[in-house]
Design an enzyme around this catalytic site. Structure first.
Site, PDB file in Angstrom:
ATOM      1  N   TYR A 127     -12.889  -0.977   6.493  1.00 22.43           N
ATOM      2  CA  TYR A 127     -12.894  -1.045   5.031  1.00 22.43           C
ATOM      3  C   TYR A 127     -14.251  -0.663   4.448  1.00 22.43           C
ATOM      4  O   TYR A 127     -14.327  -0.022   3.396  1.00 22.43           O
ATOM      5  CB  TYR A 127     -12.505  -2.445   4.565  1.00 22.43           C
ATOM      6  CG  TYR A 127     -11.129  -2.882   5.021  1.00 22.43           C
ATOM      7  CD1 TYR A 127     -10.078  -1.967   5.114  1.00 22.43           C
ATOM      8  CD2 TYR A 127     -10.866  -4.217   5.345  1.00 22.43           C
ATOM      9  CE1 TYR A 127      -8.809  -2.367   5.522  1.00 22.43           C
ATOM     10  CE2 TYR A 127      -9.608  -4.627   5.749  1.00 22.43           C
ATOM     11  CZ  TYR A 127      -8.588  -3.703   5.843  1.00 22.43           C
ATOM     12  OH  TYR A 127      -7.348  -4.101   6.257  1.00 22.43           O
TER      13      TYR A 127
ATOM     14  N   SER B 153      -7.923   1.227   7.195  1.00 21.44           N
ATOM     15  CA  SER B 153      -7.237   0.151   7.892  1.00 21.44           C
ATOM     16  C   SER B 153      -8.184  -0.383   8.956  1.00 21.44           C
ATOM     17  O   SER B 153      -9.178   0.267   9.304  1.00 21.44           O
ATOM     18  CB  SER B 153      -5.946   0.671   8.542  1.00 21.44           C
ATOM     19  OG  SER B 153      -5.378  -0.314   9.393  1.00 21.44           O
ATOM     20  N   ARG B 154      -7.897  -1.551   9.476  1.00 22.24           N
ATOM     21  CA  ARG B 154      -8.690  -2.048  10.605  1.00 22.24           C
ATOM     22  C   ARG B 154      -8.396  -1.224  11.859  1.00 22.24           C
ATOM     23  O   ARG B 154      -9.140  -1.259  12.821  1.00 22.24           O
ATOM     24  CB  ARG B 154      -8.384  -3.526  10.843  1.00 22.24           C
ATOM     25  CG  ARG B 154      -8.942  -4.448   9.762  1.00 22.24           C
ATOM     26  CD  ARG B 154      -8.436  -5.857   9.875  1.00 22.24           C
ATOM     27  NE  ARG B 154      -6.991  -5.934   9.689  1.00 22.24           N
ATOM     28  CZ  ARG B 154      -6.292  -7.049   9.705  1.00 22.24           C
ATOM     29  NH1 ARG B 154      -6.901  -8.203   9.898  1.00 22.24           N
ATOM     30  NH2 ARG B 154      -4.986  -7.046   9.511  1.00 22.24           N
TER      31      ARG B 154
ATOM     32  N   ASP C   7       2.820 -15.737  -3.704  1.00 24.98           N
ATOM     33  CA  ASP C   7       3.540 -14.490  -3.485  1.00 24.98           C
ATOM     34  C   ASP C   7       4.513 -14.176  -4.612  1.00 24.98           C
ATOM     35  O   ASP C   7       4.617 -13.024  -5.037  1.00 24.98           O
ATOM     36  CB  ASP C   7       4.302 -14.568  -2.154  1.00 24.98           C
ATOM     37  CG  ASP C   7       4.399 -13.210  -1.480  1.00 24.98           C
ATOM     38  OD1 ASP C   7       3.343 -12.599  -1.244  1.00 24.98           O
ATOM     39  OD2 ASP C   7       5.526 -12.760  -1.203  1.00 24.98           O
TER      40      ASP C   7
ATOM     41  N   ALA D 189       0.836  -1.208   0.000  1.00 26.97           N
ATOM     42  CA  ALA D 189       0.000   0.000   0.000  1.00 26.97           C
ATOM     43  C   ALA D 189       0.867   1.252   0.000  1.00 26.97           C
ATOM     44  O   ALA D 189       0.555   2.243  -0.675  1.00 26.97           O
ATOM     45  CB  ALA D 189      -0.929   0.001   1.213  1.00 26.97           C
ATOM     46  N   ARG D 190       1.964   1.197   0.721  1.00 26.83           N
ATOM     47  CA  ARG D 190       2.881   2.333   0.783  1.00 26.83           C
ATOM     48  C   ARG D 190       3.548   2.560  -0.586  1.00 26.83           C
ATOM     49  O   ARG D 190       3.710   3.698  -1.020  1.00 26.83           O
ATOM     50  CB  ARG D 190       3.939   2.105   1.858  1.00 26.83           C
ATOM     51  CG  ARG D 190       3.360   1.979   3.262  1.00 26.83           C
ATOM     52  CD  ARG D 190       4.454   1.691   4.289  1.00 26.83           C
ATOM     53  NE  ARG D 190       5.357   2.830   4.416  1.00 26.83           N
ATOM     54  CZ  ARG D 190       5.110   3.887   5.175  1.00 26.83           C
ATOM     55  NH1 ARG D 190       3.989   3.959   5.873  1.00 26.83           N
ATOM     56  NH2 ARG D 190       5.979   4.869   5.245  1.00 26.83           N
TER      57      ARG D 190
ATOM     58  N   ARG E  59       3.625 -13.346   7.263  1.00 26.78           N
ATOM     59  CA  ARG E  59       2.578 -13.644   6.285  1.00 26.78           C
ATOM     60  C   ARG E  59       3.040 -14.578   5.172  1.00 26.78           C
ATOM     61  O   ARG E  59       2.233 -15.368   4.640  1.00 26.78           O
ATOM     62  CB  ARG E  59       2.021 -12.358   5.680  1.00 26.78           C
ATOM     63  CG  ARG E  59       2.979 -11.634   4.758  1.00 26.78           C
ATOM     64  CD  ARG E  59       2.281 -10.599   3.880  1.00 26.78           C
ATOM     65  NE  ARG E  59       3.217 -10.057   2.902  1.00 26.78           N
ATOM     66  CZ  ARG E  59       3.471 -10.613   1.723  1.00 26.78           C
ATOM     67  NH1 ARG E  59       2.864 -11.733   1.372  1.00 26.78           N
ATOM     68  NH2 ARG E  59       4.342 -10.064   0.890  1.00 26.78           N
TER      69      ARG E  59
ATOM     70  N   LYS F 221      -2.021  -8.463  -6.764  1.00 26.07           N
ATOM     71  CA  LYS F 221      -1.845  -9.897  -6.999  1.00 26.07           C
ATOM     72  C   LYS F 221      -1.542 -10.603  -5.666  1.00 26.07           C
ATOM     73  O   LYS F 221      -1.006  -9.968  -4.757  1.00 26.07           O
ATOM     74  CB  LYS F 221      -0.745 -10.142  -8.036  1.00 26.07           C
ATOM     75  CG  LYS F 221       0.651  -9.610  -7.633  1.00 26.07           C
ATOM     76  CD  LYS F 221       1.370 -10.574  -6.734  1.00 26.07           C
ATOM     77  CE  LYS F 221       2.486  -9.929  -5.968  1.00 26.07           C
ATOM     78  NZ  LYS F 221       2.973 -10.778  -4.868  1.00 26.07           N
TER      79      LYS F 221
END
Length: 337
Positions: free
Chosen positions: A58, A36-37, A178, A16-17, A165, A97
Site C-alpha cells: 500500500y 494489494s498485499r 457493515d 474494490a472490484r 470478515r 464505509k
C-alpha cells in the site's frame, strides 16, 4: 488530459472490484494504479480492469507519482491507517464505509486532511444516488407534509463461516458497521443531527453483533427506527413519513431504482430513479467534481457529518457491549511526518 482524474485503489476485494467497474463508466476517470498485499493479486486486478500500475504494498501506491485520488477499499480496521498514509503522501482520499472503526480514528484522519488541505470524503454511495436526491426533493416540496419519522432496515442471511470478515472481530465484523451504517447515514441526512440513542443487539458466537436495532431521536424531535441483520432477509426498504403521507425508497433502498409517494387521500405515484452503471458511478462523479473544483470535502457528505455518524455508532456499540482492538490502540499520530 487536463480533466482526467487519476485514481489509485487500495485493496482488491469485492468492493474494490465494484469501484473499478464504476470508473469505466465515469468520464475523465482513469485507474492509474492498484495495490494489494499480494503483488500477484494486484497484477491480476490491474490486468482485468486496465490499471497502468500494480503494487505489492500500500505504501508504494501512496508514494507513487501520477495519482490524484486514492480509494480505500481495505478491511474496516485498516481504513484509518491507510487513509493517513495516503494523506501524508499528498493524495486526496475517498474512504469506503465505515469511514473508520471509531470516532477517535476518524478525527485523526479528518484533522490531517484539513491541515494538509487535501480532499477527503466518505464513500457512502447511497447518498449520491438519484433516488436519494428525489426523496429530498419530495420532502422539500412539502408534498408529504412535515416529516417526523424514518423507518429503515437492512438485512440478509449471511451463510458464511465464523472466519468470514462479517463475523471476524479482527476484521471489524458485525452487522452495525457493515450494514447499520446505511440506514443510519440516510436517516441522519433526512432528519438532522442525533440527540438521543437507544440500541439493542443479538451477539453472535464470535463476539460481534449479528443483528442490531436502534431508535434515534433527532434534533427537533423526529424519530428514526433502524435495524440491521445477518440473520434475516429483510425488505431493505426506507420510508420517510410526514403529516400528509410518506415516500418509500423501494427495495433495496441502498440501490433503489424508484421511489413511491403515498398520500393521506389514498393516492400514490411511483417515480423511476435509475442510476448510472452499477451505482457507484455517482459517488465517483461527485468526488471528481469536488476535486476538480478544488473543494476539500463534498457538500453532500460533509466531514463533520461523517464524524457525527462515527460518534453515534460508538454510542450504539457502547450500549450493546461491542468493542474492537481498534478501540484500545491508536494509529500513528496525524501530525507525524
Amino acid at each position: 488530459m487536463a480533466n482526467v482524474v487519476r485514481w489509485g485503489i487500495l485493496g482488491t476485494g469485492k468492493i474494490a472490484r465494484a469501484f473499478a467497474t464504476a470508473l469505466k463508466d465515469v468520464p475523465g476517470a482513469q485507474l492509474a494504479a492498484v495495490a494489494s498485499r499480494s503483488l500477484e493479486k494486484a497484477q491480476a486486478f490491474a490486468q482485468e480492469f486496465g490499471a497502468a500500475q500494480a503494487y505489492g504494498g500500500y505504501q508504494q501506491l501512496a508514494d507513487a507519482a501520477g495519482i490524484d485520488l486514492v480509494y480505500i477499499a481495505t478491511p474496516h480496521p485498516q481504513h484509518a491507517e491507510n487513509a493517513l498514509m495516503a494523506l501524508r503522501a499528498g493524495k486526496g482520499v475517498l474512504v469506503e464505509k465505515p469511514f473508520t472503526m471509531n470516532l477517535r480514528e476518524a478525527e485523526q484522519v479528518v484533522t490531517l486532511a484539513r491541515s494538509r488541505r487535501l480532499f477527503l470524503m466518505e464513500a457512502m454511495w447511497t447518498r449520491f444516488l438519484p433516488a436519494f436526491d428525489e426523496v429530498r426533493r419530495i420532502i422539500a416540496s412539502g408534498e408529504i407534509g412535515t416529516v417526523r419519522q424514518v423507518v429503515a432496515d437492512f438485512g440478509f442471511t449471511a451463510g458464511f463461516g465464523a472466519e468470514h470478515r462479517v463475523f471476524n472481530p479482527e476484521l471489524g465484523g458485525g452487522a452495525l458497521l457493515d450494514l447499520g451504517i446505511y440506514p443510519l447515514s440516510i436517516a441522519t441526512a433526512l432528519l438532522g443531527p442525533v440527540a438521543g440513542i437507544k440500541a439493542q443487539a443479538e451477539m453472535g458466537d464470535t463476539g460481534v453483533d449479528v443483528q442490531t436495532g436502534f431508535t434515534l431521536r433527532h434534533e427537533g424531535g423526529a424519530l428514526s427506527v433502524c435495524s440491521c441483520s445477518f440473520q434475516a432477509r429483510t425488505p431493505c426498504e426506507l420510508t420517510v413519513s410526514g403529516s400528509r403521507g410518506h415516500v418509500r425508497m423501494n427495495t433495496m433502498f441502498h440501490r433503489a431504482k424508484s421511489v413511491t409517494v403515498t398520500l393521506e387521500d389514498g393516492s400514490s405515484r411511483t417515480v423511476d430513479t435509475p442510476y448510472l452503471g452499477n451505482g457507484y458511478v455517482h459517488e465517483v462523479m461527485e468526488a471528481q467534481r469536488c476535486f476538480g473544483a478544488g473543494l476539500l470535502e463534498s457538500p453532500a457528505m460533509r466531514l463533520d457529518e461523517t464524524l457525527a455518524l462515527m460518534g453515534v455508532m460508538d454510542e450504539i456499540r457502547r450500549q450493546i457491549g461491542l468493542s474492537y482492538d481498534s478501540d484500545r490502540k491508536s494509529v500513528r499520530p496525524a501530525h507525524a511526518a
